[in-house]
Design an enzyme around this catalytic site. Structure first.
Site, PDB file in Angstrom:
ATOM      1  N   ALA A  29       0.848  -1.200   0.000  1.00 23.13           N
ATOM      2  CA  ALA A  29       0.000   0.000   0.000  1.00 23.13           C
ATOM      3  C   ALA A  29       0.876   1.240   0.000  1.00 23.13           C
ATOM      4  CB  ALA A  29      -0.919  -0.012   1.212  1.00 23.13           C
ATOM      5  N   ASN A  30       0.264   2.410   0.108  1.00 27.28           N
ATOM      6  CA  ASN A  30       1.026   3.666   0.220  1.00 27.28           C
ATOM      7  C   ASN A  30       0.269   4.625   1.127  1.00 27.28           C
ATOM      8  OD1 ASN A  30      -0.768   5.424  -1.462  1.00 27.28           O
ATOM      9  ND2 ASN A  30      -0.245   3.875  -3.008  1.00 27.28           N
ATOM     10  N   ARG A  31       0.827   5.816   1.330  1.00 21.75           N
ATOM     11  CA  ARG A  31       0.307   6.729   2.341  1.00 21.75           C
ATOM     12  C   ARG A  31      -0.831   7.623   1.875  1.00 21.75           C
ATOM     13  NH1 ARG A  31       3.438   6.471   6.756  1.00 21.75           N
ATOM     14  NH2 ARG A  31       5.611   5.814   6.458  1.00 21.75           N
ATOM     15  N   SER A  32      -1.369   7.405   0.690  1.00 18.85           N
ATOM     16  CA  SER A  32      -2.471   8.252   0.225  1.00 18.85           C
ATOM     17  C   SER A  32      -3.665   8.147   1.175  1.00 18.85           C
ATOM     18  CB  SER A  32      -2.900   7.809  -1.175  1.00 18.85           C
ATOM     19  OG  SER A  32      -4.098   8.463  -1.534  1.00 18.85           O
ATOM     20  N   ALA A  95      -3.381   7.419  -5.869  1.00 16.55           N
ATOM     21  CA  ALA A  95      -1.978   7.013  -5.799  1.00 16.55           C
ATOM     22  C   ALA A  95      -1.944   5.516  -6.074  1.00 16.55           C
ATOM     23  CB  ALA A  95      -1.407   7.335  -4.422  1.00 16.55           C
TER      24      ALA A  95
END
Ligand code: C5P
Length: 222
Positions: A29-32, A95
């Protein structure tokens, strides 16, 4: 002033991160946070547009008047974008994970305790924005986002050309970290750059809707 300048327009928005499963209990995952994309969807609906919001996994409420489709992965997002066409404008705020696990394990992967490098192979995800730019059903106004940590304008101009979109909305995520409440954006187009002050994400969203309405109106009267 016209308070519903996007009345009669159909607008597609992607927002949030994607989650790419590794096994039944793990994902990439990512921080969006999805905040900017959801604020844009809310502002588009307030401006009178028919809004389709394709959202990655985020715990945000659906803005009033918005049709929301939830997805997990980049490939699911790509399929829902395709299913949502045609639209007058697409704003790709998500993102999207660049890579997914090449194989998703059906059962939880166990460490073997040897200290060896983990056998996790990654495969590239489709670029949804670049694919849409080449599609026969390319939206007349196609907008990408770029979160950069350095050389924001140079990277945005390169991205505009590489992705084949009309505008790139670029911001410096080292000055405005992902997940925050404000953004200082530069809207990079073929004919120049519009740079706005640092503003709450809701205000960025409303200003962007005015700019989109002006652009769509100018194209129709041209
Ligand atoms: O290449 P980069 O990820 O920086 O590009 C960001 C822009 O491209 C955003 O508009 C994002 O939504 C879009 N994108 C996409 N599909 C991908 C990667 C990025 O639509 N696989």
């Amino acid at each position: 002033a016209n308070h519903r300048p996007l009345y009669g327009r159909r607008i597609l928005i992607t927002a949030g991160p994607t989650h790419e499963p590794i096994d039944p209990v793990r994902y990439i995952a990512n921080r969006s946070s999805g905040k900017q994309g959801f604020a844009i969807a809310a502002a588009a609906a307030e401006a009178g547009a028919e809004v389709l919001l394709i959202a990655g996994p985020v715990p945000l409420p659906t803005p009033p008047g918005v049709i929301r489709v939830d997805v997990e992965t980049a490939r699911e997002m790509a399929a829902e974008v395709e299913a949502g066409l045609p639209v007058d404008a697409a704003i790709m705020v998500a993102a999207v994970a660049d890579w997914r696990a090449a194989d998703t394990a059906p059962q939880k992967i166990k460490k073997d305790g040897s200290g060896a490098v983990a056998p996790l192979a990654l495969a590239e995800n489709p670029d949804i924005l670049a694919g849409l730019a080449k599609s026969p059903r390319r939206p007349p106004l196609l907008i990408g986002f770029a979160a950069e940590t350095n050389d924001v304008l140079a990277h945005a101009e390169a991205k505009l050309a590489r992705k084949g979109c009309d505008w790139i909305v670029a911001n410096d995520v080292s000055a405005d970290p992902m997940g925050g409440e404000t953004n200082r954006v530069h809207i990079v187009g073929k004919d120049g750059v519009d740079s706005w002050d640092r503003l709450p994400k809701e205000v960025v969203a409303r200003k962007l809707m005015e700019k989109i309405a002006d652009e769509l109106d100018a194209r129709i009267s041209a």
